[in-house]
Design an enzyme around this catalytic site. Structure first.
Site, mmCIF file in Angstrom:
data_model
loop_
_atom_site.group_PDB
_atom_site.id
_atom_site.type_symbol
_atom_site.label_atom_id
_atom_site.label_comp_id
_atom_site.label_asym_id
_atom_site.label_seq_id
_atom_site.Cartn_x
_atom_site.Cartn_y
_atom_site.Cartn_z
ATOM 1 N N CYS A 180 -2.058 -111.287 -57.180
ATOM 2 C CA CYS A 180 -1.265 -111.378 -55.958
ATOM 3 C C CYS A 180 -2.109 -112.096 -54.916
ATOM 4 O O CYS A 180 -3.244 -111.693 -54.660
ATOM 5 C CB CYS A 180 -0.908 -109.977 -55.482
ATOM 6 N N CYS A 196 0.962 -104.217 -52.471
ATOM 7 C CA CYS A 196 1.131 -104.630 -51.072
ATOM 8 C C CYS A 196 2.560 -105.005 -50.708
ATOM 9 O O CYS A 196 2.856 -105.227 -49.532
ATOM 10 C CB CYS A 196 0.202 -105.802 -50.751
ATOM 11 N N CYS A 244 2.748 -113.499 -67.997
ATOM 12 C CA CYS A 244 2.820 -112.235 -68.727
ATOM 13 C C CYS A 244 2.293 -111.161 -67.774
ATOM 14 O O CYS A 244 1.094 -111.059 -67.544
ATOM 15 C CB CYS A 244 1.959 -112.370 -69.979
ATOM 16 N N CYS A 278 -2.964 -109.674 -51.680
ATOM 17 C CA CYS A 278 -3.910 -108.547 -51.702
ATOM 18 C C CYS A 278 -4.932 -108.653 -52.821
ATOM 19 O O CYS A 278 -5.832 -107.812 -52.910
ATOM 20 C CB CYS A 278 -3.160 -107.218 -51.799
ATOM 21 N N CYS A 333 4.894 -107.076 -55.432
ATOM 22 C CA CYS A 333 3.598 -106.484 -55.768
ATOM 23 C C CYS A 333 3.638 -104.993 -55.462
ATOM 24 O O CYS A 333 4.006 -104.594 -54.360
ATOM 25 C CB CYS A 333 2.521 -107.168 -54.930
#
Ligand SMILES: [Zn+2]
Length: 135
Positions: free
Chosen positions: A97, A51, A122, A100, A48
């Site tokens: 995510c 984070c 996607c 976060c 991510c």
């Protein structure tokens, strides 16, 4: 909903580039075929960009020709959070995510791709950061 990593909006805005902020925090979508990882075959782990949580790996990445990096499964099922998204007059499943809460993209299934799950995560390139495997 609470996440392990939570920051005030102003802090996200300061830490992320305008493009990253628009996608990760405002659920935007980068234009197709423009992201840096669309055709990447480098082996590694995709984290991510907000984070740093590990989300996807190159092992599950496949060529969907849809214009965005596509994965048939997350690295760990708990790494991402799936949320029903009825915006833009469509019924889709948003992928966030789970650490976060940042927006990553959408997941589609039953499209007939020859993958083990028949799912296509996607994901916006700008939501991810690739860490190549050590050679
Ligand atoms: Zn995150």
């Amino acid at each position: 909903m609470s996440y392990d990593v939570e920051k005030p909006d102003e802090q996200w805005r300061a830490e992320l580039s305008p493009g990253e902020y628009a996608v990760l925090r405002k659920a935007g979508t980068e234009p197709a075929f423009t992201g840096e990882y669309t055709d990447t075959r480098t082996k590694g782990v995709y984290s991510c960009r907000a984070c740093g949580a590990e989300l996807f790996t190159s092992t599950e990445k496949f060529e969907s020709h849809c214009g965005w990096p596509s994965f048939y499964d997350p690295k760990d099922s708990e790494a991402v959070e799936l949320i029903e998204d009825r915006s833009h007059g469509m019924s889709r499943t948003e992928v966030r995510c789970s650490r976060c809460g940042s927006h990553l993209g959408h997941v589609f299934e039953g499209e007939g791709y020859p993958t083990p799950t028949d799912q296509r995560y996607c994901i916006n390139s700008i939501s991810l950061r690739l860490t190549p495997d050590a050679a």
